[in-house]
Design a protein around this motif. Structure first.
Motif, PDB file in Angstrom:
ATOM      1  N   GLY A 115      51.973  44.952  75.031  1.00  0.00           N
ATOM      2  CA  GLY A 115      51.310  43.699  75.380  1.00  0.00           C
ATOM      3  C   GLY A 115      50.037  43.945  76.176  1.00  0.00           C
ATOM      4  N   SER A 116      50.082  44.934  77.064  1.00  0.00           N
ATOM      5  CA  SER A 116      48.892  45.239  77.860  1.00  0.00           C
ATOM      6  C   SER A 116      47.744  45.647  76.950  1.00  0.00           C
ATOM      7  N   TYR A 148      50.273  36.590  84.003  1.00  0.00           N
ATOM      8  CA  TYR A 148      50.510  38.026  83.877  1.00  0.00           C
ATOM      9  C   TYR A 148      50.088  38.461  82.483  1.00  0.00           C
ATOM     10  N   HIS A 149      49.213  39.461  82.442  1.00  0.00           N
ATOM     11  CA  HIS A 149      48.707  39.900  81.141  1.00  0.00           C
ATOM     12  C   HIS A 149      48.888  41.393  80.905  1.00  0.00           C
ATOM     13  N   GLU A 221      48.658  32.282  79.233  1.00  0.00           N
ATOM     14  CA  GLU A 221      49.920  32.149  78.509  1.00  0.00           C
ATOM     15  C   GLU A 221      50.141  30.649  78.288  1.00  0.00           C
ATOM     16  N   ASP A 254      47.785  34.391  75.307  1.00  0.00           N
ATOM     17  CA  ASP A 254      48.676  35.535  75.452  1.00  0.00           C
ATOM     18  C   ASP A 254      50.081  35.020  75.142  1.00  0.00           C
ATOM     19  N   MET A 256      52.732  36.791  74.371  1.00  0.00           N
ATOM     20  CA  MET A 256      53.703  37.885  74.437  1.00  0.00           C
ATOM     21  C   MET A 256      55.121  37.317  74.522  1.00  0.00           C
ATOM     22  N   ILE A 257      55.305  36.327  75.387  1.00  0.00           N
ATOM     23  CA  ILE A 257      56.640  35.747  75.582  1.00  0.00           C
ATOM     24  C   ILE A 257      56.862  34.580  74.627  1.00  0.00           C
ATOM     25  N   LYS A 283      56.342  42.034  72.360  1.00  0.00           N
ATOM     26  CA  LYS A 283      57.753  41.758  72.654  1.00  0.00           C
ATOM     27  C   LYS A 283      58.578  41.405  71.407  1.00  0.00           C
TER      28      LYS A 283
END
Ligand SMILES: Cc1ncc(COP(=O)(O)O)c(C=O)c1O
Length: 451
Positions: A115-116, A148-149, A221, A254, A256-257, A283
């Motif tokens: 993800g980063s 958070y990224h 996000e 973002d 990711m989640i 993820k």
């Protein structure tokens, strides 16, 4: 393999766990050994429900037969291909599939491994895009506090919690933060809906004050994790889209989640009906069977990278493992699993069941300030007095008390001092979900008794 004493601190001291005090890990190491579906077992044979899908990862469940078979077959065929000379069949297949699934003209896919990397790639892309699109002064990235990224320097610079940033400062420059959306504890002390989503409107002011000709992108996000699953009101993301369009700033989600079915649609972009210019996934994309992430961008952005083959218009972002054939194989198998088993509809239905259970617990125990979420991503903000919204004192750390007790009783949750989060695999059955909720409920009752 040589036998190894997994409890011996002299053996464990070589291992660095994520975001845990080293000493705590040495004293109470949790070492998982095997898993199946939504179940995990540690080296002592103790059973846990995976109420967090690992960490928002294992969408299709542990030991998924389709993914294992696909990976095994691919390993027999091609495990790595020369990335500087070309790519491989699986990377091309997965890129085309993601382009067909992503909303709007999000049609160009760079496959990565974390993800980063995906968020850094998105921000680097935004900067290079503007240089090639005739606006070379646009470089600033605006992100949100609480966001958070990722853990790499650029991703951290965009992240918005001091704990994740301060130890590593100075971070790269060119990053600006704005308050996040948090209707329960509004950073502007306003009330929704009378506020007319001022937190979104504030972005317009910040871009104006930074100088629109200096701002490349806004990254966020769609549902914030840190802070306790911060769900935006329906107008928030459309308003941000409108502001970015008006001021010609790229919008990066973002996901990711929130991606890969977590909110009950393939992407939160669909849940909220807003298409970003760049969308980052990770993820759940591979469900953890291999490290896999993706940055997907629009045809409009891609135009700045097209031209005569000898014009040197390459995207200057390369990673040894990008487009890894085994990782791409897991992505293809996980998407097939989500689509063919209709796990999106399942996540929506099961999410309703989870919401109902959490709301009932809130009624019964009177310490759930707000229950918020979508699909199978739910957070509980704890409050000593939900009427006044008074929080528990910091040193009570009610979220940790409940979360640690839940773990002792066999349920893995995300917990912070003031909130809890639950995000079980998309394949969870209603009975399994009920069992997880029962443990959570017992843990809440225990924590209140202990006060
Ligand atoms: C929203 C978000 N973005 C980026 C990342 C970074 O991903 P990774 O840990 O795979 O580098 C995470 C990880 O938790 C995340 O939650």
């Amino acid at each position: 393999m040589e036998p190894i004493d997994l409890r011996n601190p002299d053996v464990l001291r070589h291992t660095v766990p994520d975001l845990q005090p080293m000493q705590a890990f040495l004293e109470h190491p949790l070492i998982f050994d095997r898993a199946e579906g939504v179940h995990l077992w540690d080296v002592d044979g103790t059973h846990y429900y995976d109420g967090l899908s690992g960490v928002f990862v294992v969408a299709v469940g542990h030991r998924n037969r389709r993914v294992i078979d696909a990976l095994t077959a691919q390993m027999e065929r091609l495990s790595f291909s020369p990335p500087l000379h070309g790519t491989n069949t699986q990377a091309v297949r997965l890129s085309a599939l993601l382009a067909s699934l992503a909303p709007g003209d999000l049609n160009v896919v760079k496959l990565l491994t974390s993800g980063s990397e995906a968020t850094e790639t998105a921000m680097k892309l935004a900067r290079q895009y503007w240089k090639q699109a005739g606006a070379p002064t646009e470089y600033r990235v605006i992100s949100r506090y609480y966001g958070y990224h990722g853990a790499t320097m650029g991703a951290m610079a965009a992240s918005g919690t001091p704990r994740r940033r301060v130890p590593f400062e100075p971070l790269p420059t060119g990053f600006v933060h704005i308050p996040t959306v948090h209707c329960y504890r509004c950073p502007f002390s306003r009330e929704y809906p009378a506020c007319d989503v001022f937190c979104a409107e504030y972005l317009r002011q910040v871009i104006a004050l930074e100088g629109p000709e200096t701002v490349a992108a806004v990254i966020m996000e769609p549902i914030g994790n840190t802070g306790g699953i911060l769900v935006p009101p329906p107008e928030y993301l459309p308003r941000l889209r409108e502001i970015c369009d008006a001021l010609d700033v790229l919008l990066i989600f973002d996901e990711m989640i929130t991606g890969m079915g977590r909110t009950g649609r393939m992407f939160a972009a669909e849940t909220y009906g807003v298409t970003p210019d760049i969308l980052c996934l990770g993820k759940g994309l591979s469900s953890g069977y291999a490290p896999l992430a993706a940055t997907i961008w629009s045809d409009r952005i891609q135009e700045a990278f097209l031209g005569p083959a000898d014009a040197g218009l390459e995207f200057g972002d390369a990673h040894t493992f990008s487009g890894h054939p085994l990782a791409a194989t897991t992505g293809l198998a996980c998407i097939a699993e989500i689509l063919e088993r209709d796990l999106l509809a399942h996540a929506r239905a099961l999410g309703e069941r989870l919401e109902t259970r959490l709301l009932a617990m809130g009624e019964r125990y009177g310490v759930f300030g707000e229950v918020r979420g979508a699909g199978l991503l739910w957070g509980v903000e704890l409050a000593r007095d939900p009427t006044s919204k008074a929080a528990f004192p910091d040193d009570v750390a009610m979220g940790h008390r409940i979360g640690r007790e839940a773990q002792r009783r066999g349920l893995i949750l995300r917990h912070d001092p003031h909130w809890l989060a639950m995000a079980p695999p998309l394949v969870t059955t209603p009975d399994e979900l009920d069992a997880m909720c029962d443990i959570l409920e017992q843990s809440v009752a225990w924590a209140l008794d202990e006060l």
